[in-house]
Design an enzyme around this catalytic site. Structure first.
Site: not given
Ligand SMILES: Nc1ncnc2c1ncn2[C@@H]1O[C@H](COP(=O)(O)OP(=O)(O)OP(=O)(O)O)[C@@H](O)[C@H]1O
Ligand SMILES: Cc1ncc(CO)c(N)n1
Length: 268
Positions: A173, A205, A207-210
């Site tokens: 990502k 942002t 929880g974007t990854g989850c």
């Molecule tokens: N500022 C942003 N604008 C557009 N898309 C974003 C942005 N931040 C994250 N994304 C998208 O959100 C999704 C999750 O990416 P990210 O790299 O933030 O994951 P993450 O670090 O695991 O997230 P988290 O740890 O907060 O759950 C991807 O599809 C990424 O392209």
């Molecule tokens: C419980 C939990 N899972 C995943 C993440 C990563 O975003 C978080 N902040 N908290």
């Protein structure tokens, strides 16, 4: 009715973890179920506490689902320890679950550890070989591959290395890119696919990854290909970041209603 099981940590703040997963499943019209690996006390300012569940409690939740309800897809998030990872891998193998999305959660945005360091090897050896898709962000991909990722060529090399660990599809990502675009890279063992969107300037942002990984699992449960599922997940998270909620004083949650709302506006 398609059913999806999330095996992850609880986020009291409701924006990440189990809560983000269940909200995403609901919005994408699949039946959500959960096995909780840890309870976190968390809000938009950070993580105030982490309380892992016992291995028995995690195993029993998985048994409860597997022996009765079944699951069309699985999503894993925060797993915390090597022993929980082993219990999760055993459950996935026991029930022969396919469509397994592994989000290798390691560190929350504020820096709190959600995976013990010594659990990284268990994740690589026990869980990645069972994964249909793994969805690391760039720092997580660096830890898993033990390489520094700066350029897109580095990211491609990292994707190949992760694929060689037994994962069928790798998505690295791009939310952490210091660019005006967020590009997610998909590798299927042969070709690379790029999912690019404008980067939104916001602090909300959490929880974007989850949310992104949960959306992939929901779409796989419904029978979509990984390429199609990643495309929907990217649109889902883009809408959820764009249509901002303002909750809390720190890194606020994304808007899980936004994707459905945008579809309804198109239909109207
Ligand atoms: N500022 C942003 N604008 C557009 N898309 C974003 C942005 N931040 C994250 N994304 C998208 O959100 C999704 C999750 O990416 P990210 O790299 O933030 O994951 P993450 O670090 O695991 O997230 P988290 O740890 O907060 O759950 C991807 O599809 C990424 O392209
Ligand atoms: C419980 C939990 N899972 C995943 C993440 C990563 O975003 C978080 N902040 N908290």
């Amino acid at each position: 009715m398609y059913k999806v099981l999330t095996i992850a940590g609880s986020d009291s703040g409701g924006g990440a973890g189990i809560q983000a997963d269940l909200k995403t499943f609901q919005e994408l019209d699949v039946f959500g179920m959960s096995a909780i690996t840890a309870v976190t006390a968390q809000n938009t300012l950070g993580v105030q506490g982490v309380y892992p569940m016992s291995v028995e409690a995690v195993t029993q939740q998985i048994q409860s689902i597997g022996t009765d309800m079944g699951a069309d897809a699985i999503k894993t998030g925060m797993l915390f320890s090597a022993e929980i990872i082993r219990a999760v891998a055993a459950g996935i193998e026991q029930f022969g679950w396919k469509h397994v999305v592994v989000d290798p959660v390691m560190i929350a945005k504020g820096g709190a550890s959600l995976l013990q360091q010594e659990a990284v090897e268990a994740l690589k050896e026990e869980l990645l070989p069972l994964a249909t898709v793994v969805t690391p962000n760039i720092p997580e991909a660096e830890v898993l591959t033990k390489m520094k990722i700066e350029t897109m060529a580095d990211r491609q090399r990292a994707a190949k290395r992760l694929h060689s660990m037994g994962v069928t599809y790798v998505v690295i990502k791009g939310g952490h890119d210091v660019l005006d675009e967020a590009t997610d890279l998909l590798y299927d063992g042969t070709s690379f696919f790029y999912y690019t969107s404008p980067k939104i300037a916001t602090k909300n942002t959490h929880g974007t990854g989850c949310t992104f990984a949960a959306a992939i699992a929901a779409q796989l449960a419904k029978g979509q290909s990984v390429q199609e599922a990643v495309q929907v997940a990217k649109a889902f998270i883009q809408a959820a970041i764009t249509d901002e909620l303002q909750i809390g004083a720190g890194h606020g949650p994304t808007n899980h209603w936004a994707y459905q709302k945008s579809l309804k506006q198109v239909l109207r």
